[in-house]
Scaffold this motif. Structure first.
Motif, mmCIF file in Angstrom:
data_model
loop_
_atom_site.group_PDB
_atom_site.id
_atom_site.type_symbol
_atom_site.label_atom_id
_atom_site.label_comp_id
_atom_site.label_asym_id
_atom_site.label_seq_id
_atom_site.Cartn_x
_atom_site.Cartn_y
_atom_site.Cartn_z
ATOM 1 N N ASP A 30 0.882 -1.117 0.154
ATOM 2 C CA ASP A 30 -0.132 -0.278 -0.224
ATOM 3 C C ASP A 30 0.656 1.130 0.213
ATOM 4 N N ASN A 62 -4.515 0.700 6.023
ATOM 5 C CA ASN A 62 -6.013 0.345 5.515
ATOM 6 C C ASN A 62 -7.016 1.766 5.822
ATOM 7 N N LEU A 63 -6.127 2.616 5.530
ATOM 8 C CA LEU A 63 -7.225 3.922 6.171
ATOM 9 C C LEU A 63 -7.899 4.144 4.944
ATOM 10 N N ALA A 68 -5.913 9.473 5.038
ATOM 11 C CA ALA A 68 -4.622 8.588 4.309
ATOM 12 C C ALA A 68 -3.980 9.895 3.718
ATOM 13 N N SER A 106 -5.154 3.563 -0.423
ATOM 14 C CA SER A 106 -6.429 3.486 0.408
ATOM 15 C C SER A 106 -7.319 3.482 -0.690
#
Length: 432
Positions: A30, A62-63, A68, A106
């Motif tokens: 990510d 995992n925002l 994010a 995100s």
């Protein structure tokens, strides 16, 4: 449709005089990061690896999209504060800094932070474009219409950055949020690539380079073929359907590779690319490194064991040979010194004398008792009247290829001085 990143990170020391890699790169599920450090002593590699170490905890958070961007900005601020702490703890690190590009995924969004002159590019639907804007002196000239893009590519001051992370409160990156699409290909690179390889060539490799790993290998190889004098680092990532099998592990390269763990994330250095160009570069470096730990076999002279057909060497003959060789070497050094001095006197630079901006002929160095520079002309511009950024550049000297270019630099400084004086008069933020 859910997406994922398929990525690769690569780096090389380059063919210049640097003995350590001051770039750092990270690629994870990510998060993509590229940082190009700068500063004396070990400061450049410390700066880039410190920033990567502070940001890497964002990978896998995992925002939400808006969160994010906020969290990325906060992480950059913390990383910048950490630089200040490192400099406060060690005088050797004072003045260090680093560029930064960071992309945080995100969902289908990419939060982007950028400061400095490292670059990010995107290939989408056959169109290749730069998605970051350089924070550099040359970019400012471009924005003001004073030079063309073609002139910018070869401008002698293209490496002069105006914003990087240096631990100061006003080191603020550009932040943006973009929608990622399946089929997108992204490139983050240091100026070891973009300063030495034409944009059209980079585009062609991005378009036809194969997988991210193959593309990254080819980009490093072409930079070495272009004789890059700087560290060169690339991060390549494809946006794919999340349903596609992706077997990437997080990769860390360059100065940050010394950090076997960053936060809670275990990261391993990516295997060094083994392209022909890199092997040739490595062999070239090895060939120029003296093997001090290798001694000749006992009883053999400088030229190796004596051959049977040579017969015994006479001491006087050997002395004459070494004397002649020494004379040749001394003559070669004298010629080199003369040529070097002649070359130095064809150079110009802008510096300071008596508090005034001054044009010098030569180079800002001395060779023992011999000065390699002299004052060409003094201006009426007080260094103290310049904005702080330009003050620092004059204090560090600004090189020019000839006298006309030095005069042009002085005129640019005069414009900045006037702009700052006008800004101070009307109460704007620009103060000396």
């Amino acid at each position: 449709m859910p997406i994922a990143l398929h990525y690769a990170a690569r780096t090389d020391l380059g063919l210049g005089s640097k003995s350590r890699n001051e770039d750092s790169g990270y690629a994870g599920p990510d998060l993509l990061i590229l940082a190009d450090g700068m500063g004396g002593h070990a400061a450049g590699d410390v700066a880039s690896s410190t920033v990567v170490g502070e940001l890497v905890d964002l990978d896998g958070e995992n925002l939400g999209a808006d969160d994010a961007l906020l969290q990325l900005g906060e992480a950059v601020r913390r990383a910048n504060d950490r630089l200040r702490d490192e400099m406060d703890a060690s005088e050797d690190l004072e003045g260090m800094g680093t560029t930064l590009i960071a992309m945080l995924r995100s969902g289908t969004k990419l939060a982007l932070a950028n400061i400095g002159d490292s670059r990010a590019f995107m290939m989408r639907g056959g169109t290749f474009s730069q998605i970051t804007k350089d924070h550099s002196f040359v970019q400012a000239l471009l924005d003001e219409g004073r030079i063309t893009p073609e002139e910018a590519e070869h401008h002698p001051q293209r490496s002069l950055v105006t914003r990087v992370l240096t631990g100061r409160d006003d080191d603020i990156p550009d932040l943006s949020l973009r929608e990622a699409q399946i089929g997108d290909r992204y490139l983050l690179c240091s100026d070891g690539l973009s300063d030495y390889v034409a944009g059209a060539t980079i585009e062609d490799i991005m378009r036809h380079g194969g997988t991210p790993a193959e593309t990254a290998d080819r980009l490093i190889a072409i930079a070495l073929r272009a004789s890059t004098r700087d560290n060169v680092t690339v991060v390549v990532a494809d946006v794919v359907d999340q349903a596609e099998p992706v077997h990437n592990q997080p990769q860390v390269v360059g100065a940050a590779a010394a950090r076997h763990t960053a936060g809670d994330h275990a990261v391993e250095p990516a295997a060094a690319p083994q392209t022909p160009a890199e092997k040739a570069a490595a062999l070239s470096r090895e060939a120029n490194t003296p093997a001090y730990d290798q001694q000749p076999p006992h009883g053999s002279g400088p030229a190796g064991p004596q051959l049977a057909e040579e017969g015994p060497r006479k001491p006087r003959a050997a002395w004459l040979r070494w004397g002649a060789l020494g004379g040749v070497i001394a003559l070669a050094l004298l010629v080199a010194a003369f040529v070097g001095y002649r070359w130095s006197q064809q150079q110009f630079y802008v510096g300071e004398q008596g508090g005034l901006v001054t044009i010098y002929q030569g180079v800002p160095q001395d060779l023992g008792p011999i000065s390699l520079h002299s004052v060409d002309s003094k201006t009426d511009i007080a260094v103290s009247d310049l904005p702080s950024f330009y003050r620092d550049r004059v204090d560090g000297t600004i090189s020019a290829s000839d006298r006309n270019q030095a005069i042009g630099i002085v005129e640019d400084l005069r414009v900045e001085m006037v702009k700052c004086q006008i800004g101070a008069a009307d109460g704007s933020a620009c103060t000396p």
